[in-house]
Design a protein around this motif. Structure first.
Motif, PDB file in Angstrom:
ATOM      1  N   UNK A 230       0.821  -1.211   0.000  1.00 13.46           N
ATOM      2  CA  UNK A 230       0.000   0.000   0.000  1.00 13.46           C
ATOM      3  C   UNK A 230       0.855   1.262   0.000  1.00 13.46           C
ATOM      4  N   UNK A 231       0.288   2.341  -0.544  1.00 14.49           N
ATOM      5  CA  UNK A 231       0.937   3.639  -0.449  1.00 14.49           C
ATOM      6  C   UNK A 231       0.988   4.012   1.023  1.00 14.49           C
ATOM      7  N   UNK A 232       2.175   4.300   1.509  1.00 14.10           N
ATOM      8  CA  UNK A 232       2.349   4.493   2.945  1.00 14.10           C
ATOM      9  C   UNK A 232       2.270   5.968   3.313  1.00 14.10           C
ATOM     10  N   UNK A 233       1.260   6.304   4.092  1.00 12.47           N
ATOM     11  CA  UNK A 233       1.132   7.651   4.646  1.00 12.47           C
ATOM     12  C   UNK A 233       0.926   7.540   6.141  1.00 12.47           C
ATOM     13  N   UNK A 234       1.186   8.628   6.839  1.00 12.76           N
ATOM     14  CA  UNK A 234       0.946   8.647   8.276  1.00 12.76           C
ATOM     15  C   UNK A 234      -0.549   8.796   8.539  1.00 12.76           C
ATOM     16  N   UNK A 235      -0.939   8.614   9.791  1.00 14.76           N
ATOM     17  CA  UNK A 235      -2.348   8.706  10.144  1.00 14.76           C
ATOM     18  C   UNK A 235      -2.933  10.076   9.808  1.00 14.76           C
ATOM     19  N   UNK A 236      -2.104  11.110   9.814  1.00 13.17           N
ATOM     20  CA  UNK A 236      -2.572  12.458   9.503  1.00 13.17           C
ATOM     21  C   UNK A 236      -2.545  12.752   8.006  1.00 13.17           C
ATOM     22  N   UNK A 237      -2.108  11.766   7.212  1.00 15.57           N
ATOM     23  CA  UNK A 237      -2.128  11.922   5.766  1.00 15.57           C
ATOM     24  C   UNK A 237      -0.818  12.354   5.138  1.00 15.57           C
ATOM     25  N   UNK A 238       0.227  12.559   5.935  1.00 19.15           N
ATOM     26  CA  UNK A 238       1.524  12.982   5.397  1.00 19.15           C
ATOM     27  C   UNK A 238       2.211  11.812   4.707  1.00 19.15           C
ATOM     28  N   UNK A 239       3.023  12.119   3.693  1.00 16.10           N
ATOM     29  CA  UNK A 239       3.755  11.087   2.979  1.00 16.10           C
ATOM     30  C   UNK A 239       4.864  10.539   3.854  1.00 16.10           C
ATOM     31  N   UNK A 240       4.970   9.232   3.917  1.00 14.62           N
ATOM     32  CA  UNK A 240       5.982   8.586   4.750  1.00 14.62           C
ATOM     33  C   UNK A 240       7.378   8.913   4.241  1.00 14.62           C
ATOM     34  N   UNK A 241       8.266   9.272   5.166  1.00 17.22           N
ATOM     35  CA  UNK A 241       9.654   9.509   4.791  1.00 17.22           C
ATOM     36  C   UNK A 241       9.988  10.957   4.567  1.00 17.22           C
ATOM     37  N   UNK A 242       8.976  11.839   4.676  1.00  9.90           N
ATOM     38  CA  UNK A 242       9.214  13.259   4.515  1.00  9.90           C
ATOM     39  C   UNK A 242       8.925  13.968   5.836  1.00  9.90           C
ATOM     40  N   UNK A 243       9.811  14.860   6.229  1.00 11.12           N
ATOM     41  CA  UNK A 243       9.601  15.676   7.421  1.00 11.12           C
ATOM     42  C   UNK A 243       9.827  17.131   7.047  1.00 11.12           C
ATOM     43  N   UNK A 244       9.551  18.012   7.997  1.00 12.55           N
ATOM     44  CA  UNK A 244       9.767  19.439   7.744  1.00 12.55           C
ATOM     45  C   UNK A 244      11.227  19.725   7.404  1.00 12.55           C
ATOM     46  N   UNK A 245      12.130  18.897   7.941  1.00 11.68           N
ATOM     47  CA  UNK A 245      13.561  19.117   7.711  1.00 11.68           C
ATOM     48  C   UNK A 245      14.057  18.437   6.440  1.00 11.68           C
ATOM     49  N   UNK A 246      13.175  17.655   5.777  1.00 15.58           N
ATOM     50  CA  UNK A 246      13.582  16.994   4.546  1.00 15.58           C
ATOM     51  C   UNK A 246      13.413  15.488   4.630  1.00 15.58           C
ATOM     52  N   UNK A 247      14.039  14.778   3.698  1.00 17.74           N
ATOM     53  CA  UNK A 247      13.904  13.322   3.612  1.00 17.74           C
ATOM     54  C   UNK A 247      14.609  12.631   4.779  1.00 17.74           C
ATOM     55  N   UNK A 248      14.051  11.495   5.188  1.00 19.84           N
ATOM     56  CA  UNK A 248      14.662  10.674   6.238  1.00 19.84           C
ATOM     57  C   UNK A 248      15.531   9.635   5.540  1.00 19.84           C
ATOM     58  N   UNK A 249      16.808   9.971   5.363  1.00 16.13           N
ATOM     59  CA  UNK A 249      17.732   9.126   4.608  1.00 16.13           C
ATOM     60  C   UNK A 249      18.134   7.894   5.404  1.00 16.13           C
ATOM     61  N   UNK A 250      18.492   6.830   4.703  1.00 19.91           N
ATOM     62  CA  UNK A 250      18.912   5.587   5.348  1.00 19.91           C
ATOM     63  C   UNK A 250      20.420   5.520   5.562  1.00 19.91           C
ATOM     64  N   UNK A 251      21.201   6.301   4.834  1.00 17.20           N
ATOM     65  CA  UNK A 251      22.653   6.297   5.016  1.00 17.20           C
ATOM     66  C   UNK A 251      23.050   7.177   6.196  1.00 17.20           C
ATOM     67  N   UNK A 252      23.916   6.649   7.052  1.00 15.75           N
ATOM     68  CA  UNK A 252      24.303   7.362   8.268  1.00 15.75           C
ATOM     69  C   UNK A 252      25.032   8.665   7.979  1.00 15.75           C
ATOM     70  N   UNK A 253      25.710   8.755   6.822  1.00 19.51           N
ATOM     71  CA  UNK A 253      26.422   9.991   6.519  1.00 19.51           C
ATOM     72  C   UNK A 253      25.486  11.095   6.027  1.00 19.51           C
ATOM     73  N   UNK A 254      24.208  10.751   5.813  1.00 20.74           N
ATOM     74  CA  UNK A 254      23.225  11.747   5.393  1.00 20.74           C
ATOM     75  C   UNK A 254      22.175  12.009   6.463  1.00 20.74           C
ATOM     76  N   UNK A 255      22.053  11.094   7.411  1.00 18.27           N
ATOM     77  CA  UNK A 255      21.173  11.281   8.570  1.00 18.27           C
ATOM     78  C   UNK A 255      21.731  10.440   9.705  1.00 18.27           C
ATOM     79  N   UNK A 256      22.012  11.071  10.830  1.00 22.02           N
ATOM     80  CA  UNK A 256      22.640  10.358  11.948  1.00 22.02           C
ATOM     81  C   UNK A 256      21.696   9.310  12.534  1.00 22.02           C
ATOM     82  N   UNK A 257      22.277   8.319  13.191  1.00 18.80           N
ATOM     83  CA  UNK A 257      21.483   7.289  13.856  1.00 18.80           C
ATOM     84  C   UNK A 257      20.552   7.913  14.889  1.00 18.80           C
ATOM     85  N   UNK A 258      21.030   8.952  15.565  1.00 20.68           N
ATOM     86  CA  UNK A 258      20.199   9.631  16.570  1.00 20.68           C
ATOM     87  C   UNK A 258      18.975  10.274  15.922  1.00 20.68           C
ATOM     88  N   UNK A 259      19.174  10.985  14.805  1.00 19.81           N
ATOM     89  CA  UNK A 259      18.045  11.618  14.119  1.00 19.81           C
ATOM     90  C   UNK A 259      17.088  10.567  13.556  1.00 19.81           C
TER      91      UNK A 259
END
Length: 420
Positions: A230-259
């Motif tokens: 299924x097309x994955x969206x949050x309960x509020x209708x937002x597209x999964x993987x997008x935040x106000x700060x940008x994409x939630x990357x899987x590579x640690x050098x583009x997004x820290x493990x903490x973030x």
């Protein structure tokens, strides 16, 4: 998922109960292949960026469960198709990348798959292949004659990826129009080379995938199968993987493990159970227990989700360190030196670094204008003190005893400026 079909295979049973399935071309036939141990399947990933983002994680987890239940998984790198660009879900043509850019992006995304799949030369080990291997060698005239004649333009125009662009009066280039032909050919080629009989993907890929099953029938491959999530969206209708700060990357050098941990910790209450099923390996009875928590208990379930999802991608040590950093920061109010950080020359602070520029440098906001808007709303803090002056500058007096300056955007986003 069919209301009457009950899977016999572990593969379809797990995908069904965890909520991975949106459509399938033939549940019974695919289930029979899985039970017989004859299931080889692939998902394609175009190399449009140096990292995949969390929106691709659903498909990676499907490959994981395929291998876990005895199937053979193929991660197809789109070195060839990236040169064309998939129009699915897009209002405009993708920027065309050079071969060097595509190769660099491909190298960047490969490492993620090793966290979820076991690669090797064994019968059930996963494979990673690149469709550039056969697409780059195609002779255009031969392809049109031998393969292109099997595609109906009328049917192609009815596909969502094409129809939606045309209905919105957005230009669709001839280059992009050919994408589904190449994706269909990939399926046939993978069947010929590796006995692949199933292509999986997101629901927006349904038209492209069934075009491949149809091409296989016309070219004599035997039955091929299609399965989408299924097309994955949050309960509020937002597209999964997008935040106000940008994409939630899987590579640690583009997004820290903490973030990354924080992304899962900030899951909406209504999404916790669903995300535990999709993005962790926890057994269903444990997920049911966590889903039943309410009140303050839901926060504990979110921490479990964050820990489990982060451990899968970044390892257990990184997940534990992220959880401890969050505990110190939010529960104790302490300065955790393991917060995300960037190096800043001490001379910049001595000369007076603008607060707005500092937040941009730290990646907490996208621009000076956004920083100023957040300051007006009281959203930015330096060393836990709210910033009220849009023209404020960081000075040596802001440097803490540990040689850092703590920048905060809201309550949950923090970055340390480390002076060098």
């Amino acid at each position: 998922m069919s209301d009457v079909f009950t899977p016999k295979s572990d593969f379809l049973r797990i995908l069904t109960e965890r909520g991975f399935i949106h459509q399938c071309s033939d549940y019974a036939g695919l289930d029979e292949k899985a039970v017989a141990g004859e299931l080889t399947a692939y998902i394609g990933f175009d190399c449009t960026a140096a990292s995949l983002h969390v929106g691709s994680l659903l498909q990676i987890m499907m490959l994981h469960w395929l291998q876990k239940t005895g199937g053979k998984a193929i991660a197809l790198m789109g070195g060839g198709t990236t040169r064309v660009g998939d129009p699915s879900g897009k209002d405009a043509s993708r920027q065309l990348l050079t071969s060097a850019q595509i190769e660099a992006n491909k190298d960047g995304i490969k490492s993620v798959f090793e966290k979820f799949l076991t690669f090797g030369a064994g019968a059930k080990d996963a494979l990673m292949v690149d469709n550039d291997e056969w697409l780059a060698k195609l002779n255009y005239i031969d392809f049109l004659r031998d393969v292109g004649r099997h595609f109906s333009v009328n049917r192609m125009l009815s596909m969502d990826s094409v129809k939606m662009r045309l209905e919105r009066d957005q230009e669709l280039s001839f280059l992009e129009f050919n994408y589904m032909c190449l994706q269909a050919y990939d399926f046939v080629e993978l069947n010929r080379r590796y006995g692949c009989i199933l292509q999986m993907g997101g629901s927006d890929q349904w038209g492209n995938i069934v075009t491949g099953t149809d091409l296989g029938r016309r070219l004599g491959t035997g039955q091929l199968y299609a399965l989408t999530s299924p097309l994955l969206t949050t309960a509020s209708g937002a597209k999964m993987g997008k935040t106000a700060a940008g994409a939630v990357w899987l590579n640690a050098d583009m997004l820290s493990a903490y973030d990354y941990w924080q992304f899962w910790r900030n899951t909406e209450d209504r999404d916790v159970g669903r995300f535990l099923k999709l993005f962790t390996l926890l057994p269903m009875n444990e997920i049911a227990r966590l889903e039943a928590l309410d009140g303050a208990g839901i926060n504990e379930a979110k921490k479990v989700l964050a820990n489990e999802a982060t451990a899968l991608l970044h390892g257990s040590a990184a997940a534990a360190a992220s959880a401890e950093t969050a505990r110190k920061t939010f529960e104790e109010g302490a300065l955790a030196m393991s917060l995300p950080s960037i190096d800043v020359a001490r001379s910049e602070i001595v000369e007076g670094l603008g607060v707005a520029a500092a937040f941009v440098k730290a990646g907490l906001v996208a621009s000076n204008g956004e920083a100023r808007r957040q300051i007006k709303g009281g959203g930015l803090r330096v060393n836990d003190a709210a910033v009220s002056d849009e023209q404020a500058k960081l000075t040596e007096t802001d440097i803490g005893p540990d040689g850092v300056i703590k920048l905060s955007f809201g309550k949950k986003k923090h970055v340390l400026l480390k002076l060098v």
